[in-house]
Design an enzyme around this catalytic site. Structure first.
Site, PDB file in Angstrom:
ATOM      1  N   GLU A 229      -8.408  -3.110 -90.050  1.00  0.00           N
ATOM      2  CA  GLU A 229      -7.322  -3.782 -89.016  1.00  0.00           C
ATOM      3  C   GLU A 229      -8.201  -4.582 -88.273  1.00  0.00           C
ATOM      4  O   GLU A 229      -9.463  -3.886 -87.748  1.00  0.00           O
ATOM      5  CB  GLU A 229      -6.961  -2.250 -87.829  1.00  0.00           C
ATOM      6  CG  GLU A 229      -6.127  -1.440 -88.742  1.00  0.00           C
ATOM      7  CD  GLU A 229      -4.205  -1.625 -88.577  1.00  0.00           C
ATOM      8  OE1 GLU A 229      -4.891  -3.493 -87.773  1.00  0.00           O
ATOM      9  OE2 GLU A 229      -3.517  -1.431 -88.587  1.00  0.00           O
ATOM     10  N   CYS A 263      -8.861  -5.358 -79.255  1.00  0.00           N
ATOM     11  CA  CYS A 263      -8.861  -6.349 -80.422  1.00  0.00           C
ATOM     12  C   CYS A 263      -7.715  -7.295 -80.879  1.00  0.00           C
ATOM     13  O   CYS A 263      -7.747  -8.255 -80.419  1.00  0.00           O
ATOM     14  CB  CYS A 263      -8.810  -5.489 -81.885  1.00  0.00           C
ATOM     15  SG  CYS A 263      -7.406  -4.740 -82.014  1.00  0.00           S
TER      16      CYS A 263
END
Length: 486
Positions: A229, A263
């Protein structure tokens, strides 16, 4: 205890795991993982997930305090972005785990006539979760829920940049699980390096693309599967049909929550030139409404956290200073206090592709606003860079939205909102190439930590008539099979 009593970021001592401790722990989990293949029934997995939720509920106040100590994260943000996603993940897994675990039949073909086929999900074994500092509870325990639902043992390596939270994660895990099932190894990059030398059965890493490449290279030595990720420069598009007030409110929340250290936060905005003045003013109003009318109110307000560490503060300052030295303009904010790692919500205009801030992931509370005349140029700019984790489209023109989706590639897309796709339990969350490999959450997280094992049973197959010796009759049958069924 009043978690807002402190005025500066504090730190807790870190107790790094030694190489010998890590190797012994890994060996114990590997031994247990073999036994757990039969012990981890549906009931056992449900009970493990329930125990994790119970411990977290009991320690909620400690979670809030630890995150405030590490980077002054507001309590409402802790509850919304750290605790709620994990609780939802646990509830969702417990609700659906029976159906996920059930072997499912696979339809055959004429060539497979007489054969019964099914797929069973089995645990991969001993897994490693390397979690980041920006959402340390969410991004440690969210993947852990998937790992436990799939029946695995797990070692968690949290970030050393949030030491108070990392220490608490270790306490929670030790209160909830035996060490041969789940354990936390605190420490810095040296601890991560020791862990990555071990032959884990799966590695789940959340962090930057740069470190993701290191993790993937280490995993390749053992042919270990990975879920990465990562991140990237997620663009936001505001076209001429967008509701400006609605877009501004959502963008300010998505960008400046957690001080931009997210993010999937909007990295920059492409706005139709006709809408640009109105959007800038709407963003300014919303920043002041949410965080305070003046710089002093924003700095002293309870709803705005801090940059996690001095080196990250310095990186953001360097990106902003480079941009302004090359002609960019601060449209709002720009205030800083290195003593508190405080960086105010900042809007930046006039950036160019040559500036560092246009190339590097910002990961902080600086939002460049880029005007455009033709949506085609925006699509070209997105396609010229690495594939982002998300693309956000604020538009009420369905044709424009679909055109952008068709012509670009990203981990996900969110229309007329941002960031919230992370919270949807039935959507796969993940990137593509530079922004990530593999997906997580719900069933997709369960799959990531599972081996999809193919089971085939011969009931009354006639394939044996095609076995050697290859007599003329067998050859004719093979040729007929290829012609009719191939």
């Amino acid at each position: 205890m009043n978690v807002h009593a402190a005025t500066a970021v504090t730190a807790a001592p870190v107790h790094p795991a030694t190489g010998g401790e890590i190797e012994a722990l890994f060996a114990a989990q590997r031994r247990a993982a073999i036994a757990n293949r039969t012990k981890f029934t549906l009931a056992a997995r449900m009970a493990m997930l329930a125990r994790l939720k119970d411990t977290m509920k009991r320690r909620e106040a400690d979670v809030v305090q630890a995150l405030y100590a590490d980077f002054r994260k507001p309590e409402p943000e802790v509850r919304l972005t750290e605790l709620f996603p994990v609780y939802q993940e646990i509830s969702h897994a417990r609700r659906h785990l029976r159906s996920w675990l059930k072997p499912h039949r696979v339809h055959g073909s004429l060539g497979m006539f007489g054969l019964a086929a099914q797929v069973r999900y089995q645990p991969k074994g001993v897994c490693l979760i390397i979690s980041p500092w920006n959402y340390p509870v969410n991004l440690s325990f969210g993947p852990l829920v998937s790992a436990l639902a799939a029946g695995n043992s797990c070692i968690i390596k949290p970030s050393e940049l949030t030491p108070a939270t990392s220490a608490l994660l270790k306490e929670i895990v030790e209160e909830t699980f035996p060490r041969d099932l789940v354990a936390v190894c605190e420490g810095d990059a040296e601890v991560s390096q020791v862990l990555l030398e071990l032959p884990f059965d799966h590695i789940f890493f959340t962090g930057s693309p740069t470190v993701g490449k290191i993790v993937m290279a280490a995993a390749a030595k053992h042919l270990t599967s990975v879920t990465l990720e990562l991140g990237g420069k997620s663009p936001t598009i505001v076209d001429a049909t967008a509701n400006i007030e609605d877009a501004a409110r959502k963008i300010v929340w998505g960008k400046f929550s957690n001080n931009g250290q997210t993010c999937i936060a909007p990295d920059h905005i492409y706005v139709s030139r006709s809408q640009a003045p109105a959007l800038v003013e709407a963003l300014r109003r919303e920043i002041k409404r949410v965080y305070g009318q003046s710089e002093s109110q924003q700095k002293s307000g309870p709803d705005y956290c801090r940059i996690v560490a001095p080196r990250h503060f310095e990186r953001l300052s360097a990106l902003t200073d480079d941009a302004t030295s090359r002609g960019a303009t601060i449209l709002e904010g720009g205030a800083r206090d290195p003593g508190q790692n405080y960086f105010s919500p900042t809007l930046l205009g006039g950036t160019t592709p040559q500036m560092a801030i246009s190339r590097e992931e910002i990961f902080g509370p600086v939002l460049p606003i880029i005007e455009y005349d033709d949506i085609g140029s925006v699509v070209d700019a997105i396609n010229a860079g690495p594939k982002p984790l998300a693309i956000y489209i604020f538009s009420h023109d369905a044709a424009v939205r679909e055109d952008i989706i068709r012509r670009t590639s990203s981990g996900g897309v969110c229309i007329n909102n941002n960031v919230v796709q992370f919270l949807h339990p039935n959507l796969p969350f993940g990137g593509v190439n530079n922004s990530g490999i593999g997906t997580a959450h719900g069933f997709y997280g369960f799959k990531a930590f599972s081996h999809e094992r193919a089971i085939l049973r011969d009931r009354f197959s006639v394939l044996r008539i095609l076995f050697p010796p290859y007599t003329p009759t067998v050859k004719k049958l093979i040729n007929l099979t290829v012609r009719l069924l191939g």
